[in-house]
Design a protein around this motif. Structure first.
Motif, short mmCIF file in Angstrom:
data_model
loop_
_atom_site.label_atom_id
_atom_site.label_comp_id
_atom_site.label_asym_id
_atom_site.label_seq_id
_atom_site.Cartn_x
_atom_site.Cartn_y
_atom_site.Cartn_z
N VAL A 267 0.84 -1.20 0.00
CA VAL A 267 0.00 0.00 0.00
C VAL A 267 0.87 1.25 0.00
O VAL A 267 0.63 2.20 -0.76
CB VAL A 267 -0.95 0.01 1.22
N GLY A 268 1.91 1.25 0.83
CA GLY A 268 2.81 2.39 0.87
C GLY A 268 3.48 2.63 -0.46
O GLY A 268 3.62 3.79 -0.90
N LEU B 137 3.92 8.87 15.45
CA LEU B 137 4.15 9.37 14.09
C LEU B 137 3.72 10.83 13.92
O LEU B 137 3.99 11.43 12.88
CB LEU B 137 3.39 8.50 13.09
N GLY B 138 3.02 11.38 14.92
CA GLY B 138 2.57 12.76 14.84
C GLY B 138 1.44 12.97 13.86
O GLY B 138 1.25 14.07 13.33
N ILE B 139 0.65 11.90 13.61
CA ILE B 139 -0.41 11.98 12.61
C ILE B 139 -1.78 11.76 13.25
O ILE B 139 -1.89 11.26 14.37
CB ILE B 139 -0.22 10.94 11.49
N ARG B 140 -2.81 12.12 12.52
CA ARG B 140 -4.19 11.91 12.94
C ARG B 140 -4.73 10.70 12.20
O ARG B 140 -4.71 10.64 10.97
CB ARG B 140 -5.02 13.15 12.61
N LEU B 141 -5.20 9.71 12.96
CA LEU B 141 -5.80 8.52 12.37
C LEU B 141 -7.30 8.59 12.59
O LEU B 141 -7.77 8.65 13.73
CB LEU B 141 -5.22 7.25 13.01
N GLU C 225 0.81 10.85 5.43
CA GLU C 225 1.40 10.93 4.11
C GLU C 225 2.00 9.58 3.73
O GLU C 225 2.20 8.72 4.60
CB GLU C 225 2.50 12.01 4.09
N PRO C 226 2.30 9.35 2.45
CA PRO C 226 2.86 8.05 2.05
C PRO C 226 4.10 7.65 2.85
O PRO C 226 4.25 6.48 3.22
CB PRO C 226 3.19 8.26 0.57
N GLY C 227 4.97 8.61 3.13
CA GLY C 227 6.18 8.28 3.89
C GLY C 227 5.91 7.80 5.30
O GLY C 227 6.74 7.11 5.90
#
Length: 249
Positions: A49-50, A200-204, A220-222
């Motif tokens: 997927v990545g 990861l500092g992201i919103r899921l 993001e993809p990374g």
């Protein structure tokens, strides 16, 4: 794919032969225990997927996510939502497919590990809310929830400890875990997922259901590769803790 009945039958045979072998039972345990784990399949699926996201191929990323990782409809999901779904599935299944069967093995050997995988597979097959499967689905889902109480929390703790090893922020991960672990419908999935989101500092997010680490940025993809790195470090801590000094004959 190895079926639940195959796991149970293999574990039963291994148990009987292992009893005869005494202290040498680990010669049988290792290859059979490996069939109860899904680490490689999980990592490969998330990595595909990545790779599709990095190539800018959103239709392929949607298809791969739906085929390998989630039951939700992915047809209208954005690239950020697909990346998030892959990371959520990675975090949740790190517990369900690796840590939980290892913990079951530690507690009760191959028979208990096979029983766990049978329950987990039954939940995946019957746990959807359809009239035909409502009763079986509820039983399977409740059993799976109970069996995953400890593994999900152990996975989250190992993820928190692994964040500095993966070059991520342990403090943010800990805050997100404490705040958001119980915001999902599942009593277990939110634990590793919120820890990963914070690290990861992201919103899921899942539309209309939850937002883990709501103050984070869109995935993001990374971030998929960064999540895989965190997952490897998480297992590097969890697996030795579960197996070293474990079961004896």
């Amino acid at each position: 794919m190895v079926g639940a009945r195959d796991w149970a039958a293999g574990a039963a045979v291994a148990y009987a032969v292992g009893r005869a072998l005494g202290g040498w039972h680990w010669l049988l345990d290792a290859p059979l225990l490996k069939t109860l784990l899904a680490r490689k399949a999980l990592f490969d699926a998330v990595g595909e997927v990545g790779a599709a996201l990095r190539a800018g191929d959103l239709p392929a990323a949607r298809r791969l996510t739906a085929w390998h990782l989630v039951s939700r409809d992915t047809a209208q999901l954005s690239a950020a939502e697909i990346a998030g779904a892959a990371i959520e599935s990675l975090a949740e299944n790190l517990s369900d497919s690796v840590v939980a069967p290892l913990l079951a093995y530690r507690a009760g050997g191959l028979p208990l590990a096979a029983l766990y995988r049978y329950a987990n597979t039954a939940d995946a097959m019957w746990g959807y809310r359809t009239p035909e499967l409502e009763h079986a689905g509820k039983v399977a889902a409740r059993t799976d929830d109970l069996l995953n109480l400890a593994p999900a929390r152990l996975t989250a703790v190992c993820a928190l400890l692994a964040t500095p090893l993966a070059g991520l922020s342990g403090a943010v991960a800990h805050r997100a875990w404490r705040r958001d672990a119980r915001t999902t419908d599942s009593p277990n999935a939110g634990h590793p997922m919120s820890a990963f989101a914070g690290a990861l500092g992201i919103r899921l997010t899942k539309r209309g259901q939850y937002a883990l680490n709501a103050g984070g940025r869109d995935p993001e993809p990374g971030d998929v590769d960064r999540a895989l790195r965190l997952a490897r470090w998480t297992l590097a801590l969890a697996v030795p803790a579960l197996l070293i000094g474990g079961r004896r004959a």
